[in-house]
Scaffold this motif. Sequence first.
Motif, PDB file in Angstrom:
ATOM      1  N   LEU A  10       0.878  -1.113   0.051  1.00 12.08           N
ATOM      2  CA  LEU A  10      -0.037   0.095   0.103  1.00 12.08           C
ATOM      3  C   LEU A  10       0.881   1.076   0.045  1.00 12.08           C
ATOM      4  O   LEU A  10       1.745   1.208   0.947  1.00 12.08           O
ATOM      5  CB  LEU A  10      -1.002   0.136   1.253  1.00 12.08           C
ATOM      6  N   LEU A  11       0.771   2.044  -0.902  1.00 15.52           N
ATOM      7  CA  LEU A  11       1.477   3.290  -0.856  1.00 15.52           C
ATOM      8  C   LEU A  11       0.446   4.540  -0.731  1.00 15.52           C
ATOM      9  O   LEU A  11      -0.543   4.571  -1.324  1.00 15.52           O
ATOM     10  CB  LEU A  11       2.066   3.542  -2.497  1.00 15.52           C
ATOM     11  N   VAL A  12       0.996   5.185   0.216  1.00 12.79           N
ATOM     12  CA  VAL A  12       0.068   6.308   0.659  1.00 12.79           C
ATOM     13  C   VAL A  12       0.821   7.555   0.387  1.00 12.79           C
ATOM     14  O   VAL A  12       1.882   7.939   0.735  1.00 12.79           O
ATOM     15  CB  VAL A  12      -0.176   6.322   2.249  1.00 12.79           C
ATOM     16  N   GLU A  13       0.122   8.526  -0.705  1.00 11.72           N
ATOM     17  CA  GLU A  13       0.939   9.513  -1.246  1.00 11.72           C
ATOM     18  C   GLU A  13      -0.166  10.469  -1.844  1.00 11.72           C
ATOM     19  O   GLU A  13      -1.163   9.927  -2.881  1.00 11.72           O
ATOM     20  CB  GLU A  13       1.860   9.057  -2.252  1.00 11.72           C
ATOM     21  N   ASP A  14      -0.096  11.715  -1.431  1.00 12.60           N
ATOM     22  CA  ASP A  14      -0.858  12.622  -1.994  1.00 12.60           C
ATOM     23  C   ASP A  14      -0.699  13.296  -3.254  1.00 12.60           C
ATOM     24  O   ASP A  14      -1.586  14.013  -3.951  1.00 12.60           O
ATOM     25  CB  ASP A  14      -1.287  13.567  -0.767  1.00 12.60           C
ATOM     26  N   GLN A  15       0.507  13.085  -3.744  1.00 12.07           N
ATOM     27  CA  GLN A  15       1.060  13.807  -4.995  1.00 12.07           C
ATOM     28  C   GLN A  15       0.675  12.561  -6.104  1.00 12.07           C
ATOM     29  O   GLN A  15       1.355  11.662  -6.211  1.00 12.07           O
ATOM     30  CB  GLN A  15       2.404  14.191  -5.080  1.00 12.07           C
ATOM     31  N   VAL A  33       0.819  -3.183  -6.408  1.00 11.39           N
ATOM     32  CA  VAL A  33       0.760  -1.770  -5.310  1.00 11.39           C
ATOM     33  C   VAL A  33      -0.529  -1.235  -5.829  1.00 11.39           C
ATOM     34  O   VAL A  33      -1.008  -0.788  -6.865  1.00 11.39           O
ATOM     35  CB  VAL A  33       1.756  -0.759  -5.985  1.00 11.39           C
ATOM     36  N   ASP A  34      -1.159  -0.833  -4.490  1.00 12.66           N
ATOM     37  CA  ASP A  34      -2.303  -0.287  -4.230  1.00 12.66           C
ATOM     38  C   ASP A  34      -1.917   1.346  -3.958  1.00 12.66           C
ATOM     39  O   ASP A  34      -1.085   1.604  -3.027  1.00 12.66           O
ATOM     40  CB  ASP A  34      -3.441  -0.659  -3.616  1.00 12.66           C
ATOM     41  N   ILE A  35      -2.653   2.459  -4.181  1.00 16.01           N
ATOM     42  CA  ILE A  35      -2.478   3.709  -3.715  1.00 16.01           C
ATOM     43  C   ILE A  35      -3.666   4.543  -3.107  1.00 16.01           C
ATOM     44  O   ILE A  35      -4.988   4.053  -3.416  1.00 16.01           O
ATOM     45  CB  ILE A  35      -2.166   4.463  -5.008  1.00 16.01           C
ATOM     46  N   ALA A  36      -3.268   5.087  -1.931  1.00 15.55           N
ATOM     47  CA  ALA A  36      -4.217   5.468  -1.261  1.00 15.55           C
ATOM     48  C   ALA A  36      -3.785   7.243  -1.213  1.00 15.55           C
ATOM     49  O   ALA A  36      -2.593   7.550  -1.140  1.00 15.55           O
ATOM     50  CB  ALA A  36      -4.276   5.232   0.310  1.00 15.55           C
ATOM     51  N   GLU A  37      -4.690   8.062  -1.346  1.00 13.06           N
ATOM     52  CA  GLU A  37      -4.335   9.437  -1.314  1.00 13.06           C
ATOM     53  C   GLU A  37      -4.034  10.281  -0.269  1.00 13.06           C
ATOM     54  O   GLU A  37      -3.729  11.312  -0.146  1.00 13.06           O
ATOM     55  CB  GLU A  37      -5.260  10.304  -2.309  1.00 13.06           C
ATOM     56  N   ASN A  38      -4.457   9.497   0.854  1.00 15.05           N
ATOM     57  CA  ASN A  38      -4.151  10.015   2.286  1.00 15.05           C
ATOM     58  C   ASN A  38      -4.375   8.873   3.230  1.00 15.05           C
ATOM     59  O   ASN A  38      -4.872   7.929   3.048  1.00 15.05           O
ATOM     60  CB  ASN A  38      -5.069  11.147   2.499  1.00 15.05           C
ATOM     61  N   THR A  56       4.455   5.421   3.279  1.00 15.32           N
ATOM     62  CA  THR A  56       3.616   6.355   3.395  1.00 15.32           C
ATOM     63  C   THR A  56       4.237   7.698   3.281  1.00 15.32           C
ATOM     64  O   THR A  56       5.366   7.912   3.831  1.00 15.32           O
ATOM     65  CB  THR A  56       2.997   6.482   4.825  1.00 15.32           C
ATOM     66  N   ASP A  57       3.972   8.848   2.615  1.00 18.46           N
ATOM     67  CA  ASP A  57       4.235  10.119   2.760  1.00 18.46           C
ATOM     68  C   ASP A  57       3.917  10.534   4.389  1.00 18.46           C
ATOM     69  O   ASP A  57       2.965  10.026   4.847  1.00 18.46           O
ATOM     70  CB  ASP A  57       3.460  10.879   1.929  1.00 18.46           C
ATOM     71  N   ILE A  62      -5.580  15.831   6.048  1.00 17.12           N
ATOM     72  CA  ILE A  62      -6.564  14.794   6.269  1.00 17.12           C
ATOM     73  C   ILE A  62      -6.044  14.045   7.435  1.00 17.12           C
ATOM     74  O   ILE A  62      -6.468  13.954   8.461  1.00 17.12           O
ATOM     75  CB  ILE A  62      -7.482  14.173   5.063  1.00 17.12           C
ATOM     76  N   MET A  63      -5.123  13.083   7.066  1.00 19.41           N
ATOM     77  CA  MET A  63      -4.458  12.184   8.090  1.00 19.41           C
ATOM     78  C   MET A  63      -2.994  12.194   7.497  1.00 19.41           C
ATOM     79  O   MET A  63      -2.768  11.480   6.364  1.00 19.41           O
ATOM     80  CB  MET A  63      -5.205  10.966   8.068  1.00 19.41           C
ATOM     81  N   ASP A  64      -2.082  12.638   8.272  1.00 16.29           N
ATOM     82  CA  ASP A  64      -0.766  12.377   7.651  1.00 16.29           C
ATOM     83  C   ASP A  64      -0.026  11.101   8.104  1.00 16.29           C
ATOM     84  O   ASP A  64      -0.609  10.289   8.598  1.00 16.29           O
ATOM     85  CB  ASP A  64      -0.017  13.646   8.330  1.00 16.29           C
ATOM     86  N   GLY A  65       1.055  11.072   7.584  1.00 18.64           N
ATOM     87  CA  GLY A  65       1.848   9.506   7.657  1.00 18.64           C
ATOM     88  C   GLY A  65       1.875   9.244   9.271  1.00 18.64           C
ATOM     89  O   GLY A  65       1.886   7.820   9.766  1.00 18.64           O
ATOM     90  N   LEU A  66       2.449  10.079   9.931  1.00 17.52           N
ATOM     91  CA  LEU A  66       2.576   9.728  11.445  1.00 17.52           C
ATOM     92  C   LEU A  66       1.342   9.377  12.081  1.00 17.52           C
ATOM     93  O   LEU A  66       1.309   8.198  13.094  1.00 17.52           O
ATOM     94  CB  LEU A  66       3.186  10.861  12.340  1.00 17.52           C
ATOM     95  N   GLN A  67       0.051  10.125  11.709  1.00 14.45           N
ATOM     96  CA  GLN A  67      -1.126   9.570  12.365  1.00 14.45           C
ATOM     97  C   GLN A  67      -1.325   8.268  11.792  1.00 14.45           C
ATOM     98  O   GLN A  67      -2.010   7.504  12.522  1.00 14.45           O
ATOM     99  CB  GLN A  67      -2.175  10.407  11.778  1.00 14.45           C
TER     100      GLN A  67
END
Length: 79
Positions: A10-15, A33-38, A56-57, A62-67
Amino acid sequence: MENEKPPRILLVEDQALLAKVVQALLTQVGMTVDIAENGSVATKMLLETPYVLVLTDLMMLIMDGLQLVEWIHCKAGLA
């Protein structure tokens, strides 16, 4: 072992452009690879699909990587 499914990431990236580039690179080496925008979208995906790795970025709206990492730790009973 030829019938094994490729590892799912799972790739979490807003760009969007960066996410597509990373997805293409990881796909070339045999990953799915699946992508989540946040992080919020990622939590829903994590509840539905098992992943071997989450990339994760850190800085997202909305919800950052540390959260997201904290949420994963709580769900896994690590916190």
